[in-house]
Design an enzyme around this catalytic site. Sequence first.
Site, PDB file in Angstrom:
ATOM      1  N   ARG A  60       1.436  -1.687   8.763  1.00 49.99           N
ATOM      2  CA  ARG A  60       1.530  -2.118   7.262  1.00 49.99           C
ATOM      3  C   ARG A  60       0.025  -1.871   6.774  1.00 49.99           C
ATOM      4  NH1 ARG A  60      -2.261  -4.869   7.866  1.00 49.99           N
ATOM      5  NH2 ARG A  60      -1.800  -5.428   5.699  1.00 49.99           N
ATOM      6  N   ALA A  62      -1.684   0.227   3.280  1.00 49.26           N
ATOM      7  CA  ALA A  62      -1.574   1.596   2.943  1.00 49.26           C
ATOM      8  C   ALA A  62      -2.144   2.668   3.771  1.00 49.26           C
ATOM      9  CB  ALA A  62      -2.151   1.844   1.382  1.00 49.26           C
ATOM     10  N   ARG A 101       9.049   2.470   2.202  1.00 47.65           N
ATOM     11  CA  ARG A 101       8.347   1.420   1.382  1.00 47.65           C
ATOM     12  C   ARG A 101       7.916   2.310   0.032  1.00 47.65           C
ATOM     13  NH1 ARG A 101       4.092  -2.647   3.933  1.00 47.65           N
ATOM     14  NH2 ARG A 101       5.027  -3.996   2.131  1.00 47.65           N
ATOM     15  N   ASP A 256      -2.858  -0.680  -2.840  1.00 52.15           N
ATOM     16  CA  ASP A 256      -1.823   0.265  -2.262  1.00 52.15           C
ATOM     17  C   ASP A 256      -1.609   1.387  -3.225  1.00 52.15           C
ATOM     18  OD1 ASP A 256      -1.419  -2.565  -1.221  1.00 52.15           O
ATOM     19  OD2 ASP A 256      -0.004  -1.188   0.121  1.00 52.15           O
ATOM     20  N   ASN A 266      -2.068  -4.000  -5.542  1.00 49.43           N
ATOM     21  CA  ASN A 266      -2.320  -4.586  -4.266  1.00 49.43           C
ATOM     22  C   ASN A 266      -1.408  -5.749  -3.881  1.00 49.43           C
ATOM     23  OD1 ASN A 266      -3.876  -4.554  -1.887  1.00 49.43           O
ATOM     24  ND2 ASN A 266      -4.919  -6.355  -2.327  1.00 49.43           N
ATOM     25  N   LYS A 267      -1.339  -6.298  -2.946  1.00 45.50           N
ATOM     26  CA  LYS A 267      -0.557  -7.609  -2.363  1.00 45.50           C
ATOM     27  C   LYS A 267      -0.463  -8.403  -3.565  1.00 45.50           C
ATOM     28  CE  LYS A 267       1.373  -7.811   0.502  1.00 45.50           C
ATOM     29  NZ  LYS A 267       2.857  -7.502   0.636  1.00 45.50           N
TER      30      LYS A 267
END
Length: 366
Positions: A60, A62, A101, A256, A266-267
């Site tokens: 995981r 990017a 994803r 990402d 992003n997260k």
Amino acid sequence: MPDTPNIQQLLGLQHIEWVGDATTGHLRLLDQTRLPNEQVFLECRDVQSVWDAIKRLSVRGAPAIGIAAAFGCVVGVRGTTSEADTRAALKRAADHLATSRPTAVNLFWALDRMQQVKPCTPEALLTEAKAIHAEDEAMCLQIGEHTLPLIEQAMSGADSPGASQQPGRAGLLTHCNAGALATGGIGTATAGMYLAHQRALPITVYADETRPLLQGARLTAYELQSAGVDVTLICDDMAAHVMRQGKVQLVITGADRIAANGDAANKIGTYNLAVLAHHHAIPFYVAAPSSTFDMAIPDGSHIPIEERAASEITEGFGQRTAPNNVKTYSPAFDVTPNDLITAIVTERGVISPVDTDHVAQVLGYV
Ligand code: MRU
């Protein structure tokens, strides 16, 4: 100049590696879902196992997703005997991997790049996948070099009234894992930290644990600690308090997907940090390679946000922590608007202010 750090030196392992030759070899991936407790490797010999590894977050981050998918294409053409056959198998592999994803644009960037390879042979595809991997390693290093002056600036901020680190020691807050485990090199958000550590600059990293899957606790704390970087783990909901206490002089995260105007996905939880950093007048940086930019979309409203299974919130690590059948909502990413980002650090330079013109200028599109 000290030796350049690499993941082998930092962690004593390669987390993404092609084993063997183009026609009979396979992809070896460290299963990140098992960290920090165990180092278990997955041997991926078909496209489905690569897809599964991406989907379940065994690999995981990017850039790492893009690299794994590139090698996944090589896995997908094993056993083909003519160029037409290889091309058809490549398309099937790429189409399937593209469904793993949705948010990290590096996945689609790498799959597109693999499909441009000529001649379309297993050997040429393996060479391209290895090039994507090696280029990512180099980009991480350049990002680190561009981040160092920002860390030095933060160190002088640590002397200002209100700061509560030791004088001159910079507190850097990060979220999720944008580290070596998420890339082919020394990470994006972590790259400057590793270079600062190597140069003996005084830094303390605060790692958000990153609910619900704890990439910050399981991965960032693990890799920084393994490399000897001073790291302190905090729960996500402690960030405001820690900032108010003056312990943080700089926030830096990965991304990402970044839109043409610099809005950055992003997260989940990254946007919270940007808002908090703004309130506390702390610089908020995003570190990402050019492969994370999606210049086809004008702003962050076009970024597809992955939603994850309810079980990751209600029973993430095997222990039920919510009532049966409770409704959940689990977006895996959020978008930080460009006006909350002090600068985006890329391998091509630092984008600041963050807007459409400066993104295009620094990336070399004008
Ligand atoms: O769901 P994940 O663990 O793949 O999310 C990863 C992140 O949000 C990272 O910050 C991002 O991919 C950048 S990695 C250099």
